[in-house]
Design an enzyme around this catalytic site. Structure first.
Site, PDB file in Angstrom:
ATOM      1  CB  CYS A 141      -0.875   0.057   1.246  1.00 28.85           C
ATOM      2  SG  CYS A 141      -2.142  -1.208   1.327  1.00 28.85           S
ATOM      3  N   GLY A 199      -1.212   1.323  -4.684  1.00 28.66           N
ATOM      4  CA  GLY A 199      -2.535   0.852  -4.316  1.00 28.66           C
ATOM      5  C   GLY A 199      -3.604   1.632  -5.031  1.00 28.66           C
ATOM      6  N   GLY A 222       1.447  -3.878   4.471  1.00 24.87           N
ATOM      7  CA  GLY A 222       2.128  -5.132   4.793  1.00 24.87           C
ATOM      8  C   GLY A 222       1.214  -6.229   5.264  1.00 24.87           C
TER       9      GLY A 222
END
Ligand code: 5GP
Ligand code: MG
Length: 476
Positions: free
Chosen positions: A5, A31, A108
């Site tokens: 992200c 993202g 993550g």
């Protein structure tokens, strides 16, 4: 749930919401499924988030967010797989508790998420999302210490690849996992500070890169300035190799290494390792353009833009069915016929996961009249799933897990196929302390929730060795 992200946090900066918006714009490649911005001042937090690209979601909202003149802000762009496509997974997330109020954004994956989730639920947590934000938030508020010690011990419970940025009323925190598996950079903006997943977000807002956040570090920024503590011992880091090869933007610098140049060197290395005589080098846009240029430079064959990418198409990779992925590739890429016709082409791409992209573009090249098509890949063969961020969490998504290079070459219809060597890639990037689990099956952390995937695969391989070869056959 795993994902890459984009994160950005601003502290004591004029027009914080607007600058966060621009920063997110520069991080859009990390993202594209959703995004959001939270701002806060002495009184309260305010936020906007939704599914969609940064511009379409936030362009009209920034003015409203800016109205209160908040000088601290947190932004996030979300990359999420179809099964986790829930409104509750949008970030930043805002948490209000008697002990703390904060906005939180993450990047993550936690490998012990299931275990932590169960434990926290026993203590009364009710999860609304599948995000690693909620895990940290509950650990934090269930701890009776002050914020920073509570944060430190909460982080010590997490296993995986993660970056977090936390915004409190008058503090900003940046956290990078003990192995530094994902990038996170610190910058200066006038009297204020900025934290971002990649420093490509700094130029656009006029910030200066200061340094990378260190693995295992907690940076706390407050009215007193910046202070740094650790929640984990210093150790050999393990940055995800795919950050350099695929994810990050070419103008970013991760842990002191420029992404474009590392790709260029990987291309040169690939040409040294497995040159195929050809008339034209073509990179698969955009992620393999730098690599293909390096390849062409090393072997002295002309490079040209033989494939065009439709700028308006999104990521084909995360489509949910094969038919949709096939269609998405042909909507995204098309050959320039006169460049390709009658030529021996070397196609350079960053990776082969399922083989969808390679198979489609090789067929395209042949339809456009290419005489030969050689495929060169700037990452080693992906043989095992990634549980840390790349959305390949099962073996059966990976063509490289069961097939030899020759078999893959036949499957994708190339005249020849070669991958860069693992050592060659490390040398090209200029780093030895990396995570290469998807190429080597050596995972840098304990696997917790995912261990059964590895065990099942080992069992399957053992069965195959004892004669049941049919099991090996997997459809593309
Ligand atoms: P495939 O088409 O073989 O399944 O996937 C490889 C292609 O997908 C490459 O062209 C790569 O640029 C692109 N791609 C998109 N998203 C990802 C990702 O998350 N990981 C990897 N390795 N490749 C991706
Ligand atoms: Mg690609």
């Amino acid at each position: 749930m795993h994902h890459e992200c984009g994160l950005i946090g601003l502290y004591h900066v004029d027009q914080a919401a607007t600058k966060t918006y621009y920063g997110l714009y520069a991080l859009q490649h990390r993202g594209q499924e959703g995004c959001g911005i939270y701002t806060c001042d002495e009184q309260s937090f305010e936020g906007q988030k939704s599914f969609g690209m940064v511009r379409s979601v936030l362009e009209d909202k920034v003015e409203k967010l800016e109205a209160r003149g908040a000088r601290n802000a947190l932004g996030h762009c979300l990359y999420v797989s179809k099964e986790n496509h829930l409104t509750s997974n949008l970030q930043p997330m805002h948490f209000r508790h008697m002990r703390a109020e904060f906005a939180l954004a993450s990047n993550g994956s936690l490998l012990n998420q299931e275990q932590l989730c169960a434990e926290l639920q026993q203590n009364g947590a009710i999860f609304q999302s599948t995000s690693i934000c909620e895990i940290l938030a509950y650990l934090l508020v269930q701890n009776k210490d002050k914020f920073l010690p509570a944060l430190t011990s909460s982080l010590q419970r997490l296993v995986g690849s993660f970056c977090y940025v936390i915004l409190r009323r008058d503090k900003l925190y940046a956290i990078r996992d003990p192995l530094g598996m994902m990038p996170l950079a610190l910058g200066r903006l006038g009297e204020g500070w900025v934290i971002a997943s990649e420093n490509c977000a700094f130029d656009i807002i006029g910030a200066e890169f200061v340094r990378d956040v260190e693995p295992g570090e907690i940076i706390e920024i407050s009215a007193n300035g910046l202070s740094s503590t650790r929640f984990a011992e210093r150790q050999k880091s393990a940055i995800c190799l795919m950050e350099y090869i695929y994810f990050a933007r070419p103008d970013s610098e991760i842990d002191g290494i420029n992404v474009h140049l590392s790709r260029f060197r990987a291309g040169m290395q690939l040409a040294r390792e497995s040159f195929a005589p050809s008339d034209l080098i073509v990179g698969v846009p955009e992620s393999a353009t730098s690599t293909a240029r390096g390849y062409a430079e090393e072997c002295g064959v002309p490079f040209d833009q033989g494939l065009i990418k439709n700028k308006y198409s999104g990521r084909t990779f995360i489509e949910s069915t094969q038919t949709r992925r096939d269609l998405a590739v042909s909507m995204k890429l098309s050959p320039i016929h006169p460049l390709v016709k009658g030529k021996r082409i070397t196609l350079v791409d960053d990776s082969i996961v399922r083989g969808t992209t390679s198979r489609q573009i090789i067929a395209m090249m042949r339809r456009a009249g290419a005489r030969e098509v050689h495929m060169r890949i700037a990452s080693p063969k992906m043989i095992s799933p990634c549980f840390y961020g790349v959305d390949t969490s099962s073996y059966d998504q990976l063509i490289g897990s069961t097939r030899s290079t020759e078999e893959i070459c036949r499957c994708i219809g190339a005249d020849s196929l070669a991958y860069i060597s693992n050592e060659g890639l490390r040398r090209a990037i200029g780093r030895d302390s990396v995570c290469d689990a998807c190429f080597s099956e050596h995972y840098p952390t304990p696997l917790f929730d995912y261990k059964n995937i590895i065990d099942a695969e080992k069992e399957r391989r053992a069965r195959c060795h004892t004669g049941n070869e049919k099991d090996l056959e997997k459809t593309l």
